[in-house]
Write an enzyme that holds these catalytic residues in place. Structure first.
Site, PDB file in Angstrom:
ATOM      1  N   ASP A   1       0.793  -1.230   0.000  1.00 49.30           N
ATOM      2  CA  ASP A   1       0.000   0.000   0.000  1.00 49.30           C
ATOM      3  C   ASP A   1       0.827   1.283   0.000  1.00 49.30           C
ATOM      4  OD1 ASP A   1      -2.449   1.312  -0.036  1.00 49.30           O
ATOM      5  OD2 ASP A   1      -2.571   1.448   2.134  1.00 49.30           O
TER       6      ASP A   1
ATOM      7  N   CYS B   1     -21.157 -11.103  -6.466  1.00 51.44           N
ATOM      8  CA  CYS B   1     -22.061 -10.116  -5.862  1.00 51.44           C
ATOM      9  C   CYS B   1     -23.510 -10.336  -6.284  1.00 51.44           C
ATOM     10  CB  CYS B   1     -21.641  -8.702  -6.252  1.00 51.44           C
ATOM     11  SG  CYS B   1     -20.190  -8.095  -5.371  1.00 51.44           S
TER      12      CYS B   1
ATOM     13  N   CYS C   1     -27.143  -8.347  -5.352  1.00 50.81           N
ATOM     14  CA  CYS C   1     -27.042  -7.647  -4.063  1.00 50.81           C
ATOM     15  C   CYS C   1     -26.540  -6.214  -4.264  1.00 50.81           C
ATOM     16  CB  CYS C   1     -26.089  -8.396  -3.142  1.00 50.81           C
ATOM     17  SG  CYS C   1     -25.831  -7.601  -1.529  1.00 50.81           S
TER      18      CYS C   1
ATOM     19  N   CYS D   1     -24.176   3.267   1.947  1.00 43.52           N
ATOM     20  CA  CYS D   1     -23.255   4.407   1.949  1.00 43.52           C
ATOM     21  C   CYS D   1     -23.956   5.689   2.390  1.00 43.52           C
ATOM     22  CB  CYS D   1     -22.653   4.597   0.560  1.00 43.52           C
ATOM     23  SG  CYS D   1     -21.469   5.969   0.502  1.00 43.52           S
TER      24      CYS D   1
ATOM     25  N   CYS E   1     -21.855  -6.316   3.978  1.00 43.74           N
ATOM     26  CA  CYS E   1     -21.677  -7.344   2.943  1.00 43.74           C
ATOM     27  C   CYS E   1     -22.109  -8.716   3.474  1.00 43.74           C
ATOM     28  CB  CYS E   1     -20.221  -7.394   2.496  1.00 43.74           C
ATOM     29  SG  CYS E   1     -19.906  -8.658   1.235  1.00 43.74           S
TER      30      CYS E   1
END
Length: 358
Positions: free
Chosen positions: A144, A198, A201, A208, A258
């Site tokens: 990262d 996914c 969904c 958010c 999730c």
């Protein structure tokens, strides 16, 4: 010429060693350019959705393909380390007197933990390769801090897929994976890319608070609470302040909802990511009292430390202004005269919000 049998044996042993070092997921991907991956990155940057993260734009081509960063690379070893939480990341929603720190920052700084394990794996890999007759095992380690697209590489290596929230999702570990990568000249056989699971969904999209997803699989960082509270250096735009609520460092909402997290076991998380008790439900009042020395001492070894006292206290003041807790008013008022214009502005806003409370 590298012996294919030797690389197969090395790959199998590497998977075992990676798990012994705390990685729960490991896979192999080609280091060659992926035209679709590159096109998506450049389109996202052209739309300005990276906000003020100029470092993403300045090294876009290196980010787009491993071999652009290092032309001798032949393989990418993608690795994931679990930080699955023991508590519900959404449990503090609506508790105005405390701040919410993203799960990933409640324990030890992942840069330190993952990089240490990656370096240990790299040393092992070089020695093991030589024992198998692979003379050239040059490699580079990334966590990262370099122009590396860890998430699409993780999908290409089969350890998960990029969900509609753009983060990696694992069938076994849900949304809670720290990613690292090793580029190497060793031509490992690639794993099959992970397919997208996914389906229909849209839980992450609906969760958010700031509508940061203009469409599934697309993130506008300029609206993301994690970006606003961590990467954004200036005053937080007024249109997002109420939605930030009591989040003072990052946001877990799109990850926490999730459905694949039901398979994520906290027992699989690396012990260094165990949450510090003082960061699970920290009183805002404690943080509003922090000077620079106090901030550095409080967050030594934490990812929070990298944003500095000014941004952090700015975030805490936004949360204070949203809290409805007038007992914080004296602390907020004192910060209107802070040496930092960033802090003083946020304090003035928070004081006005609190004074308007019944």
């Amino acid at each position: 010429m590298v012996n294919n049998d030797a690389t197969r044996v090395l790959a199998a042993r590497l998977r075992e060693q990676a798990r012994a070092l705390g990685f729960v997921a490991v896979g192999f991907a080609p280091a060659a350019t992926d035209p679709l991956r590159r096109a998506r990155l450049l389109a996202w940057l052209d739309e300005g959705r990276h906000g003020s993260m100029a470092w993403m734009e300045s090294r876009a081509e290196e980010r787009a393909a491993p071999q652009t960063l290092w032309d001798e690379a032949r393989s990418v070893i993608a690795l994931g380390m679990s930080y699955a939480p023991r508590h519900d990341p959404l449990a503090l929603e609506g508790r105005g007197e405390v701040g919410r720190v993203s799960v990933y920052a409640q324990g030890r700084d992942y840069h330190d933990v993952v990089k240490k394990a990656l370096k240990a794996l790299a040393r092992w890999l070089v020695a093991e390769a030589q024992s198998l007759g692979i003379a050239d095992a040059r490699l580079k380690v990334f966590v990262d801090t370099a122009p590396v697209m860890e998430k699409p590489l993780a999908q290409a290596a089969g350890i998960g897929w990029q969900g509609k929230h753009t983060n990696v999702v694992s069938r076994a570990h849900g949304s809670w994976l720290f990613l690292g990568a090793i580029y190497t000249v060793i031509p490992f056989a690639p794993d099959a890319p992970h397919r997208d699971l996914c389906g229909s969904c849209r839980a992450c999209q609906d969760a958010c608070p700031t509508s940061a997803f203009p469409a599934p699989y697309r993130l506008d960082a300029r609206r993301c609470i994690s970006y606003l509270t961590i990467e954004h250096a200036g005053p937080i735009p007024h249109e997002f302040r109420a939605a930030i609520g009591n989040r003072i460092y990052g946001c877990d909402d799109c990850l926490a909802v999730c459905p694949w997290n039901k398979f994520a076991a906290a027992a699989a998380a690396h012990h260094r990511f165990e949450a510090r008790p003082e960061l699970v439900a920290p009183p805002l009042a404690d943080f509003l009292r922090l000077d620079d020395a106090g901030f550095r001492a409080r967050f030594s070894g934490s990812a929070v430390k990298r944003i500095g006292r000014y941004r952090f206290v700015r975030n805490c003041l936004i949360a204070a202004g949203n809290s409805g807790d007038r007992s914080l008013l004296a602390l907020v008022d004192a910060l209107t005269a802070d040496a930092s214009a960033l802090v003083a502005e946020a304090a003035g806003w928070a004081a006005a919000q609190l004074r308007a409370c019944p």
